[in-house]
Design a protein around this motif. Structure first.
Motif, mmCIF file in Angstrom:
data_model
loop_
_atom_site.group_PDB
_atom_site.id
_atom_site.type_symbol
_atom_site.label_atom_id
_atom_site.label_comp_id
_atom_site.label_asym_id
_atom_site.label_seq_id
_atom_site.Cartn_x
_atom_site.Cartn_y
_atom_site.Cartn_z
ATOM 1 N N ILE A 4 0.841 -1.205 0.000
ATOM 2 C CA ILE A 4 0.000 0.000 0.000
ATOM 3 C C ILE A 4 0.869 1.245 0.000
ATOM 4 C CG2 ILE A 4 -1.651 1.348 1.365
ATOM 5 C CD1 ILE A 4 -2.827 -1.403 2.280
ATOM 6 N N ALA A 5 1.903 1.245 0.827
ATOM 7 C CA ALA A 5 2.803 2.391 0.897
ATOM 8 C C ALA A 5 3.488 2.632 -0.441
ATOM 9 C CB ALA A 5 3.849 2.178 1.998
ATOM 10 N N ALA A 6 4.006 1.587 -1.049
ATOM 11 C CA ALA A 6 4.693 1.723 -2.335
ATOM 12 C C ALA A 6 3.763 2.251 -3.411
ATOM 13 C CB ALA A 6 5.288 0.379 -2.752
ATOM 14 N N SER A 7 2.529 1.774 -3.420
ATOM 15 C CA SER A 7 1.550 2.224 -4.400
ATOM 16 C C SER A 7 1.210 3.699 -4.208
ATOM 17 C CB SER A 7 0.290 1.373 -4.283
ATOM 18 O OG SER A 7 -0.711 1.869 -5.131
ATOM 19 N N ALA A 8 0.984 4.089 -2.964
ATOM 20 C CA ALA A 8 0.637 5.482 -2.676
ATOM 21 C C ALA A 8 1.773 6.428 -3.036
ATOM 22 C CB ALA A 8 0.262 5.635 -1.205
ATOM 23 N N VAL A 9 2.979 6.032 -2.718
ATOM 24 C CA VAL A 9 4.134 6.878 -3.030
ATOM 25 C C VAL A 9 4.315 6.987 -4.535
ATOM 26 C CG1 VAL A 9 6.654 7.001 -2.913
ATOM 27 C CG2 VAL A 9 5.320 6.602 -0.846
ATOM 28 N N ALA A 10 4.206 5.875 -5.224
ATOM 29 C CA ALA A 10 4.367 5.892 -6.675
ATOM 30 C C ALA A 10 3.326 6.783 -7.338
ATOM 31 C CB ALA A 10 4.275 4.471 -7.228
ATOM 32 N N GLU A 11 2.099 6.743 -6.831
ATOM 33 C CA GLU A 11 1.018 7.505 -7.441
ATOM 34 C C GLU A 11 0.981 8.966 -7.007
ATOM 35 O OE1 GLU A 11 -2.759 5.652 -6.852
ATOM 36 O OE2 GLU A 11 -2.004 3.695 -7.464
ATOM 37 N N ARG A 12 1.273 9.223 -5.739
ATOM 38 C CA ARG A 12 1.012 10.568 -5.219
ATOM 39 C C ARG A 12 2.252 11.382 -4.872
ATOM 40 N NH1 ARG A 12 -3.198 7.459 -3.862
ATOM 41 N NH2 ARG A 12 -5.212 8.194 -4.571
ATOM 42 N N TYR A 13 3.203 10.783 -4.191
ATOM 43 C CA TYR A 13 4.371 11.543 -3.729
ATOM 44 C C TYR A 13 5.198 12.072 -4.897
ATOM 45 C CZ TYR A 13 8.721 12.738 -1.372
ATOM 46 O OH TYR A 13 9.825 13.404 -0.917
ATOM 47 N N GLN A 14 5.436 11.228 -5.870
ATOM 48 C CA GLN A 14 6.279 11.628 -6.994
ATOM 49 C C GLN A 14 5.651 12.758 -7.809
ATOM 50 O OE1 GLN A 14 9.271 10.642 -6.969
ATOM 51 N NE2 GLN A 14 8.965 9.032 -5.470
ATOM 52 N N TRP A 67 5.018 20.599 -4.605
ATOM 53 C CA TRP A 67 5.840 20.752 -3.419
ATOM 54 C C TRP A 67 5.478 22.030 -2.680
ATOM 55 C CZ3 TRP A 67 7.256 16.672 -1.549
ATOM 56 C CH2 TRP A 67 8.263 16.580 -0.597
ATOM 57 N N PRO A 68 5.417 21.999 -1.328
ATOM 58 C CA PRO A 68 4.961 23.164 -0.578
ATOM 59 C C PRO A 68 5.899 24.364 -0.635
ATOM 60 C CG PRO A 68 5.673 21.431 0.919
ATOM 61 C CD PRO A 68 5.682 20.860 -0.469
ATOM 62 N N SER A 69 7.173 24.143 -0.907
ATOM 63 C CA SER A 69 8.116 25.255 -0.909
ATOM 64 C C SER A 69 9.190 25.039 -1.971
ATOM 65 C CB SER A 69 8.784 25.381 0.464
ATOM 66 O OG SER A 69 9.847 26.298 0.416
ATOM 67 N N GLU A 70 9.416 26.077 -2.763
ATOM 68 C CA GLU A 70 10.480 25.995 -3.764
ATOM 69 C C GLU A 70 11.855 26.065 -3.111
ATOM 70 O OE1 GLU A 70 9.946 28.723 -6.971
ATOM 71 O OE2 GLU A 70 7.846 28.172 -7.228
ATOM 72 N N ASP A 71 11.927 26.612 -1.884
ATOM 73 C CA ASP A 71 13.193 26.720 -1.168
ATOM 74 C C ASP A 71 13.645 25.392 -0.578
ATOM 75 O OD1 ASP A 71 13.082 29.422 -1.708
ATOM 76 O OD2 ASP A 71 12.187 29.910 0.226
ATOM 77 N N MET A 72 12.724 24.456 -0.445
ATOM 78 C CA MET A 72 13.037 23.174 0.169
ATOM 79 C C MET A 72 13.017 22.081 -0.900
ATOM 80 S SD MET A 72 11.164 21.352 3.414
ATOM 81 C CE MET A 72 9.819 20.537 2.560
ATOM 82 N N PRO A 73 14.144 21.414 -1.129
ATOM 83 C CA PRO A 73 14.144 20.355 -2.142
ATOM 84 C C PRO A 73 13.341 19.147 -1.678
ATOM 85 C CG PRO A 73 16.250 20.429 -1.003
ATOM 86 C CD PRO A 73 15.443 21.599 -0.499
ATOM 87 N N LYS A 74 12.787 18.429 -2.618
ATOM 88 C CA LYS A 74 12.019 17.216 -2.319
ATOM 89 C C LYS A 74 13.005 16.107 -1.935
ATOM 90 C CE LYS A 74 8.139 15.579 -4.615
ATOM 91 N NZ LYS A 74 7.443 15.106 -5.825
ATOM 92 N N PRO A 75 12.898 15.578 -0.711
ATOM 93 C CA PRO A 75 13.841 14.533 -0.317
ATOM 94 C C PRO A 75 13.562 13.204 -1.013
ATOM 95 C CG PRO A 75 12.280 14.926 1.443
ATOM 96 C CD PRO A 75 11.988 15.931 0.374
ATOM 97 N N GLU A 76 14.597 12.409 -1.121
ATOM 98 C CA GLU A 76 14.427 11.048 -1.619
ATOM 99 C C GLU A 76 13.586 10.293 -0.596
ATOM 100 O OE1 GLU A 76 17.057 6.991 -2.269
ATOM 101 O OE2 GLU A 76 18.087 8.885 -1.998
ATOM 102 N N LEU A 77 12.595 9.565 -1.053
ATOM 103 C CA LEU A 77 11.734 8.775 -0.174
ATOM 104 C C LEU A 77 11.909 7.310 -0.530
ATOM 105 C CD1 LEU A 77 9.571 8.456 1.982
ATOM 106 C CD2 LEU A 77 7.859 9.051 0.287
ATOM 107 N N GLN A 78 12.429 6.541 0.425
ATOM 108 C CA GLN A 78 12.690 5.122 0.201
ATOM 109 C C GLN A 78 11.880 4.304 1.193
ATOM 110 O OE1 GLN A 78 16.733 3.933 0.995
ATOM 111 N NE2 GLN A 78 16.506 2.001 -0.054
ATOM 112 N N LEU A 79 11.014 3.447 0.678
ATOM 113 C CA LEU A 79 10.231 2.544 1.512
ATOM 114 C C LEU A 79 10.747 1.136 1.286
ATOM 115 C CD1 LEU A 79 6.731 4.092 0.877
ATOM 116 C CD2 LEU A 79 8.205 4.421 2.851
ATOM 117 N N ILE A 80 11.159 0.494 2.366
ATOM 118 C CA ILE A 80 11.788 -0.819 2.289
ATOM 119 C C ILE A 80 10.859 -1.867 2.881
ATOM 120 C CG2 ILE A 80 13.744 -2.208 3.079
ATOM 121 C CD1 ILE A 80 15.289 0.495 3.313
ATOM 122 N N LYS A 81 10.649 -2.960 2.168
ATOM 123 C CA LYS A 81 9.911 -4.102 2.702
ATOM 124 C C LYS A 81 10.962 -4.986 3.346
ATOM 125 C CE LYS A 81 7.556 -7.919 3.232
ATOM 126 N NZ LYS A 81 8.210 -8.876 4.110
ATOM 127 N N GLY A 82 10.947 -5.049 4.680
ATOM 128 C CA GLY A 82 11.937 -5.868 5.362
ATOM 129 C C GLY A 82 11.754 -5.827 6.862
#
Length: 99
Positions: free
Chosen positions: A48-58, A62-77
């Motif tokens: 569910i997390a991977a699907s939501a991130v793939a669809e929505r986060y990417q 972004w709320p602020s142009e001054d703040m870069p979008k961080p890499e978001l890594q979700l690990i199944k483990g």
């Protein structure tokens, strides 16, 4: 941030038992972390997390142009039995950890 002082700039946000990734996404949106990492052992929550991130986060605006979008890594483990593989390589850079 205003009431409790600034959090560390940069660094890594780590969520152990990240579920569907809500805390990870919120951390990415609210603070300039370099990287946000979530580790979840349950397959259904990880999917569910991977699907939501793939669809929505990417694609999210972004709320602020001054703040870069961080890499978001979700690990199944399992962060306990797979500590060396998932946690140890980033442990020195973690500034905030939820467990």
């Amino acid at each position: 941030k205003t009431n409790f002082g600034p959090l560390y700039e940069k660094g890594i946000f780590l969520d152990l038992g990240s579920g569907v990734g809500k805390a990870c996404v919120a951390a990415a949106l609210q603070h300039p972390f370099e990287k946000v990492v979530g580790v979840e052992t349950l397959q259904i929550l990880s999917d569910i997390a991977a699907s939501a991130v793939a669809e929505r986060y990417q694609e999210a605006s972004w709320p602020s142009e001054d703040m870069p979008k961080p890499e978001l890594q979700l690990i199944k483990g399992d962060f306990v039995s797979e500590f060396e593989a998932h946690i140890e390589p980033i442990a020195a850079q973690v500034t905030v950890c939820f467990a």
